[in-house]
Design an enzyme around this catalytic site. Structure first.
Site, short mmCIF file in Angstrom:
data_model
loop_
_atom_site.label_atom_id
_atom_site.label_comp_id
_atom_site.label_asym_id
_atom_site.label_seq_id
_atom_site.Cartn_x
_atom_site.Cartn_y
_atom_site.Cartn_z
N ASP A 142 0.82 -1.22 0.00
CA ASP A 142 0.00 0.00 0.00
C ASP A 142 0.85 1.27 0.00
OD1 ASP A 142 0.74 -0.80 2.59
OD2 ASP A 142 -0.91 0.29 3.52
N HIS A 143 2.17 1.10 -0.06
CA HIS A 143 3.06 2.27 -0.13
C HIS A 143 3.94 2.27 -1.39
CE1 HIS A 143 2.32 3.81 4.02
NE2 HIS A 143 1.81 2.59 4.11
N HIS A 186 8.54 -0.40 12.22
CA HIS A 186 7.37 -1.03 11.64
C HIS A 186 7.72 -2.50 11.39
CE1 HIS A 186 3.52 -1.15 9.75
NE2 HIS A 186 3.94 -1.22 8.51
N ASP A 204 4.78 4.12 7.85
CA ASP A 204 4.04 3.56 8.99
C ASP A 204 4.99 3.37 10.17
OD1 ASP A 204 2.07 3.37 7.05
OD2 ASP A 204 2.03 1.21 7.02
N HIS A 219 -3.42 7.54 7.03
CA HIS A 219 -3.26 6.08 7.08
C HIS A 219 -4.34 5.44 7.94
CE1 HIS A 219 -1.20 2.12 7.26
NE2 HIS A 219 -0.79 2.49 6.06
#
Lengths: 301, 301
Positions: free
Chosen positions: A64-65, A140, A210, A268
């Site tokens: 998702d990044h 993370h 994140d 996010h």
């Protein structure tokens, strides 16, 4: 300094929400930060010019990044890009990008430079005459960096009236704007402070996503003007933060307060929440100047 | 047999057009064919159930046909998929998919099977009791296959009235539907044709994208009910076909006519054309039953 949010939701792209990507326009430079699937379409929808992006900063290699990166790199080729493109991100980003280009037998017609990151200490990854970009090591599930974008101070602003009164010729103006005193023909020294005004304060922007709640980043982001901090969950789901290594809105606000940030932008968001206003309510109990990211939202900073 | 077009435009995804992906529902199976960037969002928009997709067929490794695959594979994990997933595509698809999963440290919670293709001859890649899938070797800038989906014949339909008249017990009905004659207690043999009706004709669907005009595929797709054939260009841009290895609308219609196809669906339109109706006009001069694909369009075949 403008920040355009292309996507600010966690995990999977959906019909109405996009994974992480944002464009920071600072000192006439356009930086792309993260590049989830669909980022190139979001750039089009937000009418941002592809050709102005020369630097892409990727925080970490969760889909998702960065799953939109290869599509954007390929589209740059189809658009006959000539400018160099610089990609900053965790080690591995070069291998996976080049493998995809190789499999499609379609190399870029422009120069592609990878700046792979492995350090767990903050480091400068980009610097020119106007802006400096520093990593913010985050914690993370995989190796992750946030990025701190800091403007360099502008030249001092010339007080033209005073300079004229002293009969100073225009060829000395740049010297004055650079901060120098001036010696007149009669030997008098005019201090710079008398000839200039202070320039605008340089601004700074920190992107932190994140990450778990991590006070170790405070010295790096101290006094930052604008802090984008992930807040995947609310406190009611705080028990999920440890396993998933994410942050609640309240924790993000605590970081903003301790860092003495000027403004906090939350993003996010887990797609489990129907209404993101509750993130603002929770963070506001700790830190006053909170705003919510949302796809397509532009912050004029 | 239903065909849902998720995307049918060439090259880059844009605000209103999507790269190639389509879902074929046949005999209660749901097959995904190609998977350009944004396919998972298109699946959501078209309200197709992710969990029903167990087989994904990728034609070739150009971005507009497979950059959405890794996102879909990852999303299946986030949705806690349990079913096995089978991916069919050119050699290399396994390496690039597994590398991306490795970099994000996120392995699938379900079994992922890759069926890598290298043959330049047509071959059966999938077969169960209802459907058979065969490759259609295409000629493009990289190794490419189309896919032919063919229903297997249904059981014959029982003429219940006749069976009752002969006093045949129900336990023999399946034997009759399977095509067998029946011997009565008195020794008379009742031929199957008297006890049954013909089942519906098995249907077939051929997906051919991307490719140059290539008559070598005719024996494989002969008499196909529905042919999806790329038509990136019009005849006015035919000179581009040689370098890019694509087809014009007229060439696609010529293939459909020579193959004696029941229907031709055109797709993979270059985004240089504002109005896709002209593709239909051009193809219709050669082949009558032409339809245009469009994103979100459903063909009930």
């Amino acid at each position: 300094m403008n920040l355009t949010i292309l996507g600010c939701y966690a995990a999977t792209p959906r019909s109405m929400t996009n994974p992480t990507a944002q464009v920071l326009e600072i000192k006439n430079r356009m930086f792309l930060i993260d590049c989830g699937e669909g980022t190139q379409v979001q750039l089009r929808k937000n009418k941002l010019r592809f050709s102005k992006i020369n630097h892409i900063f990727i925080s970490h290699l969760h889909g998702d990044h960065f799953y939109g990166l290869i599509g954007l790199v390929s589209t740059f080729s189809l658009l006959n890009r000539n400018n160099d493109l610089h990609i900053y991100g965790p080690k591995g980003i070069k291998e996976v990008t080049l493998l995809q280009l190789k499999l499609s037998n379609s190399y870029t017609g422009y120069n592609l430079y990878f700046h792979e990151l492995e350090s767990k200490e903050s480091e400068v990854v980009f610097e020119d005459d106007k802006v400096i970009v520093t990593t913010i090591p985050l914690v993370h599930r995989v190796y992750t960096n946030g990025y701190l974008f800091t403007e360099k101070p502008d030249d001092r602003k010339l007080n033209v009236d005073v300079a004229k009164d002293y009969g100073i010729e225009t060829c000395y103006y740049q010297k004055i704007k650079s901060g120098n005193d001036i010696t007149l023909d009669d030997g008098r020294v005019i201090p710079n402070a008398e000839l200039t005004f202070d320039p605008p304060e340089p601004k700074s922007y920190a992107f932190c996503s994140d990450t778990v709640y991590n006070e170790a980043i405070l010295p790096i982001i101290k006094d930052v003007d604008v802090l984008y901090h992930e807040s995947t969950f609310l406190e009611s789901e705080a028990h999920l933060c440890e396993r998933t290594m994410h942050t609640t809105a309240k924790q993000a606000a605590t970081i903003a307060k301790q860092a003495n940030a000027g403004k906090l932008i939350l993003g996010h968001f887990s797609t489990r929440y129907g209404n993101i206003e509750i993130f603002k309510e929770e963070a506001s109990t700790i830190f006053e100047n909170v705003e919510l990211a949302d796809d397509g939202k532009v912050f004029e900073l």
